[in-house]
Design an enzyme around this catalytic site. Structure first.
Site, PDB file in Angstrom:
ATOM      1  N   SER A 148       0.875  -1.323   0.008  1.00 60.32           N
ATOM      2  CA  SER A 148       0.139   0.081   0.140  1.00 60.32           C
ATOM      3  C   SER A 148       1.011   1.040  -0.033  1.00 60.32           C
ATOM      4  CB  SER A 148      -0.930  -0.061   1.141  1.00 60.32           C
ATOM      5  OG  SER A 148      -1.226   1.306   1.514  1.00 60.32           O
TER       6      SER A 148
ATOM      7  N   TYR B  35      -1.950  -1.090  10.468  1.00 61.45           N
ATOM      8  CA  TYR B  35      -1.913  -1.272   8.928  1.00 61.45           C
ATOM      9  C   TYR B  35      -0.662  -0.885   8.246  1.00 61.45           C
ATOM     10  CZ  TYR B  35      -3.554  -1.383   4.172  1.00 61.45           C
ATOM     11  OH  TYR B  35      -3.879  -1.492   2.845  1.00 61.45           O
TER      12      TYR B  35
HETATM   13  N1  LIG Z   1      -8.700  -0.989  -0.886  1.00 60.74           N
HETATM   14  C1  LIG Z   1      -7.765   0.023  -0.668  1.00 60.74           C
HETATM   15  O1  LIG Z   1      -7.898   1.063  -0.528  1.00 60.74           O
HETATM   16  C2  LIG Z   1      -6.365  -0.705  -0.727  1.00 60.74           C
HETATM   17  C3  LIG Z   1      -5.301   0.289  -0.689  1.00 60.74           C
HETATM   18  C4  LIG Z   1      -4.109  -0.067  -0.787  1.00 60.74           C
HETATM   19  C5  LIG Z   1      -3.781  -1.446  -0.427  1.00 60.74           C
HETATM   20  N2  LIG Z   1      -4.926  -2.222  -0.539  1.00 60.74           N
HETATM   21  C6  LIG Z   1      -4.425  -3.785  -0.278  1.00 60.74           C
HETATM   22  O2  LIG Z   1      -5.077  -4.460  -1.314  1.00 60.74           O
HETATM   23  C7  LIG Z   1      -5.188  -5.960  -0.768  1.00 60.74           C
HETATM   24  C8  LIG Z   1      -6.509  -6.465  -1.234  1.00 60.74           C
HETATM   25  O3  LIG Z   1      -7.646  -5.588  -0.544  1.00 60.74           O
HETATM   26  P1  LIG Z   1      -9.110  -5.240  -0.819  1.00 60.74           P
HETATM   27  O4  LIG Z   1      -8.832  -3.852  -0.846  1.00 60.74           O
HETATM   28  O5  LIG Z   1      -9.479  -6.145  -2.018  1.00 60.74           O
HETATM   29  O6  LIG Z   1      -9.874  -5.503   0.149  1.00 60.74           O
HETATM   30  P2  LIG Z   1     -11.059  -6.690   0.611  1.00 60.74           P
HETATM   31  O7  LIG Z   1     -12.118  -6.558  -0.657  1.00 60.74           O
HETATM   32  O8  LIG Z   1     -11.433  -6.604   1.959  1.00 60.74           O
HETATM   33  O9  LIG Z   1     -10.321  -7.989   0.366  1.00 60.74           O
HETATM   34  C9  LIG Z   1      -9.528  -8.829   1.075  1.00 60.74           C
HETATM   35  C10 LIG Z   1      -9.499 -10.097   0.812  1.00 60.74           C
HETATM   36  O10 LIG Z   1      -8.417 -10.918   1.515  1.00 60.74           O
HETATM   37  C11 LIG Z   1      -9.104 -12.001   2.082  1.00 60.74           C
HETATM   38  N3  LIG Z   1      -8.498 -12.123   3.589  1.00 60.74           N
HETATM   39  C12 LIG Z   1      -8.493 -11.555   4.570  1.00 60.74           C
HETATM   40  N4  LIG Z   1      -8.202 -12.085   5.691  1.00 60.74           N
HETATM   41  C13 LIG Z   1      -7.972 -13.494   5.283  1.00 60.74           C
HETATM   42  C14 LIG Z   1      -7.266 -14.644   6.113  1.00 60.74           C
HETATM   43  N5  LIG Z   1      -7.180 -14.480   7.308  1.00 60.74           N
HETATM   44  N6  LIG Z   1      -7.195 -15.697   5.218  1.00 60.74           N
HETATM   45  C15 LIG Z   1      -7.322 -15.610   3.949  1.00 60.74           C
HETATM   46  N7  LIG Z   1      -7.882 -14.640   3.152  1.00 60.74           N
HETATM   47  C16 LIG Z   1      -8.008 -13.488   3.788  1.00 60.74           C
HETATM   48  C17 LIG Z   1     -10.527 -11.942   1.893  1.00 60.74           C
HETATM   49  O11 LIG Z   1     -11.318 -12.839   1.830  1.00 60.74           O
HETATM   50  P3  LIG Z   1     -12.015 -13.795   3.076  1.00 60.74           P
HETATM   51  O12 LIG Z   1     -12.786 -12.768   3.883  1.00 60.74           O
HETATM   52  O13 LIG Z   1     -12.898 -14.641   2.152  1.00 60.74           O
HETATM   53  O14 LIG Z   1     -11.044 -14.405   3.532  1.00 60.74           O
HETATM   54  C18 LIG Z   1     -10.534 -10.759   0.974  1.00 60.74           C
HETATM   55  O15 LIG Z   1     -10.771 -11.732  -0.345  1.00 60.74           O
HETATM   56  C19 LIG Z   1      -4.842  -5.950   0.561  1.00 60.74           C
HETATM   57  O16 LIG Z   1      -3.500  -6.410   0.814  1.00 60.74           O
HETATM   58  C20 LIG Z   1      -4.908  -4.338   0.914  1.00 60.74           C
HETATM   59  O17 LIG Z   1      -4.174  -4.049   2.046  1.00 60.74           O
HETATM   60  C21 LIG Z   1      -6.138  -1.941  -0.474  1.00 60.74           C
END
Ligand SMILES: NC(=O)c1ccc[n+]([C@@H]2O[C@H](COP(=O)([O-])OP(=O)(O)OC[C@H]3O[C@@H](n4cnc5c(N)ncnc54)[C@H](OP(=O)(O)O)[C@@H]3O)[C@@H](O)[C@H]2O)c1
Ligand SMILES: *[C@@H]1O[C@H](CO)[C@@H](O)[C@H](O)[C@H]1NC(C)=O
Length: 317
Positions: free
Chosen positions: A184, A197
């Site tokens: 991130s 985070y």
């Molecule tokens: N959205 C933003 O603004 C943003 C910005 C910068 C970086 N990111 C990064 O992008 C990545 C994806 O996040 P997202 O934004 O797509 O959020 P999201 O929609 O909440 O997706 C998170 C994913 O991680 C999985 N997950 C969470 N805990 C887990 C566990 N203990 N074991 C296995 N799977 C797990 C969830 O699936 P289940 O619930 O089915 O387990 C879900 O598929 C993350 O690393 C986040 O830090 C996001």
């Protein structure tokens, strides 16, 4: 007026053409290389964690449409099944490699080796590992349980380490592979009320940088992607000070980049061999630059930011 037009034209031919022409060539070359490398992705085994929603789901679509053999990982089996069904319904024209779904909790670190074993039994190899699963956090250091710090670190950092280590021996053996870590912009600069985070993403960045250098002679590449806000459920799923679900769709997240666009940039970054890419609007990029070049100025800006959040929070109460 006529004279001005003339001199503008003159300036353009003198400086414009020598700049534009090579740039155009370079641009076309890149487009061509992208198409060629994309075609080579067909049949590659791609393991995506956090594939049940958000960025992971968007990545699944992009890699599937390139003809890759996908392994989709997250905790919720039904959501993984939904993603699998959608993939097979939407992209029915690509060579069919039905995605494999692998429901598992990445925080069960000790089970990851045997889970990866299962995958290796199915496809014999993993070409690309995308460490994408992650969780966010909202809260004040003062009131946050240490358990919450451990939990965030476990998902955002230790799980990525363990997953990579489980896949690495097979990549070493086949002398090829690509590991992509989704960090991130908060992996490069920390902001107030996101301590858990930001710390976990800084750790992931540092670990990946060490790893990249260590395996550079093994033909295994490491790409760290640092996105700004993306429109996903990240803030809904974020942990609070006492480890509950935050459950609020943040305005910044809602107005972020569409996940599909970020996924496309991730693919491009992988194909052009980038080691470290920030995918965001200007302000986080500038902030990272300020943090590096003028740290004291950055700390002052963050103090102002913290005060603003405190003031608006106390108004709401
Ligand atoms: N959205 C933003 O603004 C943003 C910005 C910068 C970086 N990111 C990064 O992008 C990545 C994806 O996040 P997202 O934004 O797509 O959020 P999201 O929609 O909440 O997706 C998170 C994913 O991680 C999985 N997950 C969470 N805990 C887990 C566990 N203990 N074991 C296995 N799977 C797990 C969830 O699936 P289940 O619930 O089915 O387990 C879900 O598929 C993350 O690393 C986040 O830090 C996001
Ligand atoms: C590779 O692609 C990424 C994503 O589009 C881009 O940000 C980066 O500048 C590119 N790098 C090179 C060397 O072309």
């Amino acid at each position: 007026m006529e004279k001005m037009k003339q001199s503008a034209w003159w300036l353009f031919t003198l400086f414009g053409i020598p700049v534009t022409f090579p740039w155009l060539l370079y641009y076309l070359y890149n487009v061509m290389m992208f198409k060629r490398r994309k075609a080579l992705l067909s049949g590659k085994v791609v393991m995506i964690t956090g594939a049940s929603s958000g960025l992971g789901e968007a990545l699944a679509h992009i890699y599937y449409s390139c003809g890759c053999r996908l392994i989709l990982i997250s905790r919720r089996r039904d959501e993984l099944q939904r993603v699998k069904d959608t993939l097979m319904n939407i992209h029915y024209t690509v060579p069919t490699h039905p995605p494999v779904i692998l429901p598992l909790d990445l925080t069960e670190i000790n089970s990851l080796n045997s889970e990866v074993e299962k995958v290796l039994k199915i496809h014999g190899r993993v070409d690309i590992l995308i460490n994408n699963a992650g969780i966010s956090y909202r809260g004040e250091v003062e009131n946050t349980n240490v358990d919450v710090y451990i939990k965030v670190m476990l998902i955002n950092y230790f799980a990525q380490v363990a997953m990579t280590k489980a896949v690495l021996p097979s990549m070493m053996e086949q002398r090829s592979g690509h590991i992509i870590c989704i960090s991130s912009v908060q992996g490069k600069m920390a902001i107030p009320y996101r301590s858990a985070y930001a710390a976990s993403k800084h750790a992931l960045q540092a670990w990946s940088d060490s790893l990249r250098a260590e395996i550079s002679d093994k033909n295994i590449k490491v790409t760290v992607i640092s996105p700004g806000y993306i429109q996903t459920s990240l803030s809904l799923n974020a942990l609070t000070e006492c480890g509950q679900k935050y459950g609020v769709m943040d305005e910044a997240t809602q107005q972020g980049y569409p996940a599909e666009n970020v996924a496309e940039e991730v693919l491009k970054s992988m194909l052009n061999g980038s080691k470290d890419v920030t995918i965001s609007t200007c302000s986080p990029k500038i902030a990272i630059l300020i943090r590096t070049l003028f740290p004291s100025f950055y700390f002052w800006i963050m103090e102002v930011r913290a005060k603003k959040s405190r003031d608006s929070a106390s108004k709401k109460e």
